[in-house]
Design a protein around this motif. Structure first.
Motif, short mmCIF file in Angstrom:
data_model
loop_
_atom_site.label_atom_id
_atom_site.label_comp_id
_atom_site.label_asym_id
_atom_site.label_seq_id
_atom_site.Cartn_x
_atom_site.Cartn_y
_atom_site.Cartn_z
N GLY A 46 0.77 -1.22 0.00
CA GLY A 46 0.00 0.00 0.00
C GLY A 46 0.80 1.27 0.00
N HIS A 47 1.83 1.35 -0.85
CA HIS A 47 2.64 2.57 -0.98
C HIS A 47 3.22 3.01 0.36
CE1 HIS A 47 0.65 3.97 -5.02
NE2 HIS A 47 1.57 3.04 -5.18
N PHE A 59 3.79 10.24 2.67
CA PHE A 59 2.67 9.45 2.16
C PHE A 59 1.42 9.64 3.01
CE2 PHE A 59 5.86 6.16 0.34
CZ PHE A 59 6.16 7.04 -0.68
N LEU A 60 1.60 9.79 4.32
CA LEU A 60 0.46 10.03 5.20
C LEU A 60 -0.23 11.33 4.81
CD1 LEU A 60 -1.14 8.98 7.62
CD2 LEU A 60 0.46 10.19 9.12
N GLY A 69 -4.22 6.21 -4.80
CA GLY A 69 -3.27 5.13 -4.54
C GLY A 69 -2.68 5.13 -3.14
N PHE A 70 -3.00 6.13 -2.32
CA PHE A 70 -2.43 6.20 -0.97
C PHE A 70 -3.53 6.03 0.07
CE2 PHE A 70 0.62 8.35 -3.63
CZ PHE A 70 1.83 7.91 -3.14
N VAL A 71 -3.27 5.16 1.04
CA VAL A 71 -4.23 4.84 2.09
C VAL A 71 -3.60 5.21 3.43
CG1 VAL A 71 -5.66 3.02 3.10
CG2 VAL A 71 -5.05 2.92 0.67
N ASN A 151 -2.87 -8.67 -2.12
CA ASN A 151 -3.91 -7.78 -2.63
C ASN A 151 -3.56 -6.35 -2.24
OD1 ASN A 151 -5.70 -9.86 -3.59
ND2 ASN A 151 -6.16 -10.32 -1.46
N PHE A 152 -3.67 -5.43 -3.21
CA PHE A 152 -3.37 -4.03 -2.89
C PHE A 152 -4.52 -3.43 -2.12
CE2 PHE A 152 -2.43 0.42 -3.68
CZ PHE A 152 -1.06 0.42 -3.52
N PRO A 153 -4.25 -2.73 -0.99
CA PRO A 153 -5.34 -2.22 -0.16
C PRO A 153 -6.03 -1.01 -0.77
CG PRO A 153 -3.26 -1.45 0.67
CD PRO A 153 -2.94 -2.38 -0.46
#
Length: 272
Positions: A46-47, A59-60, A69-71, A151-153
């Motif tokens: 998740g990046h 990223f946060l 694309g950023f969680v 799996n990508f979140p």
């Protein structure tokens, strides 16, 4: 050029009277490990950067701004887990910091426990999870059940594999970073190499190429890049378990370097 090659060789195969001894090749190996784990974490978790953790603060911010694309939870979980590892690393320093060989041995053993737990966790989750194996659907999942892929979140999707890997690998890298910081071997921080690259270029500009430590600095940058390349090639083929296995082999190699030297009177073993 010859002097730079000799310097690179001494970094990987130090002389007996070398000031930093086996710490240099051990930290080069750990730099390779950092490249491996960051390839896995950025591409599949998740990046996030588990080793070069500074980027997660950026990223946060991206995630809070809802950048595609950023969680937010992956960055936050990585930061908290990394801090836990740094706390553990601090306690290791408190008890073993006066003996560099013993310090690196103990910290690498603890780091190894986290990585082995991550590998076991992947297999257990794949075996007992009620959901599809990691990264597959339908016939594709059946084909890849023996080769896990994450799996990508998304904002609405929380994958147990991702949570587990972050919570185990981030502390391991927190321990590694605290250890490298305490050992303070020049140009071998094992993760963030911005200052290493800056020093190489700036020292060449200011003092000439003979003062650039080009050989030593190139070795560590190649180690990080090669680790990232290896990790990316394995991850894109669904072999996250193999990435962890390679990490385990590298950590065992560091342990094998340090174990015979914990009672050595070599200059590099004691406090400098």
């Amino acid at each position: 050029m010859t002097s730079h090659l000799a310097e690179a060789k001494r970094t990987l195969i130090p002389r007996k009277d070398d000031k930093y001894g086996l710490l240099s090749p051990a930290l080069v190996l750990l730099t390779f490990v950092a490249g491996l784990v960051d390839a896995l974490s950025y591409l599949a978790l998740g990046h996030v950067f588990v080793a070069n953790v500074t980027g997660n603060i950026v990223f946060l911010g991206f995630a809070i701004a809802h950048a595609q694309g950023f969680v937010w939870w992956t960055s936050a979980l990585t930061l908290v887990s990394f801090i836990v590892g740094a706390l553990i690393g601090g306690r290791i320093i408190h008890h073993f910091g006066s003996n560099h060989a013993k310090h690196l041995l103990v910290s690498t053993c603890v780091q190894l426990v986290f990585v082995v737990a991550a590998l076991i966790g992947i297999y257990l989750l794949n075996r007992f999870s009620a959901e599809l194996p990691m990264g597959g659907t339908g016939a594709l999942a059946a084909e890849r059940s023996s080769a896990p892929s994450l799996n990508f979140p998304t904002a609405s999707h929380i994958d147990l594999h991702i949570i587990m890997l972050i919570m185990l690998l981030a502390p391991a890298m927190g321990i590694q970073n605290s250890t490298a910081r305490k050992l303070s071997v020049p140009d071998l921080p094992t993760t963030v190499l911005t200052m290493t690259l800056t020093g190489m270029v700036a020292d060449t500009s200011a003092h000439g190429h003979e003062q650039s430590k080009l050989g030593r600095r190139i070795v560590v940058m190649v180690a990080l890049a090669f680790g990232a390349l290896t990790g990316a090639l394995l991850q894109t083929r669904g072999h996250e378990d193999v990435i962890l296995m390679v990490m385990i082999v590298c950590l065992l190699a560091v342990i094998a370097m340090m174990l015979p030297n914990i009672h050595s009177d070599a200059p590099w073993v004691g406090e400098r």
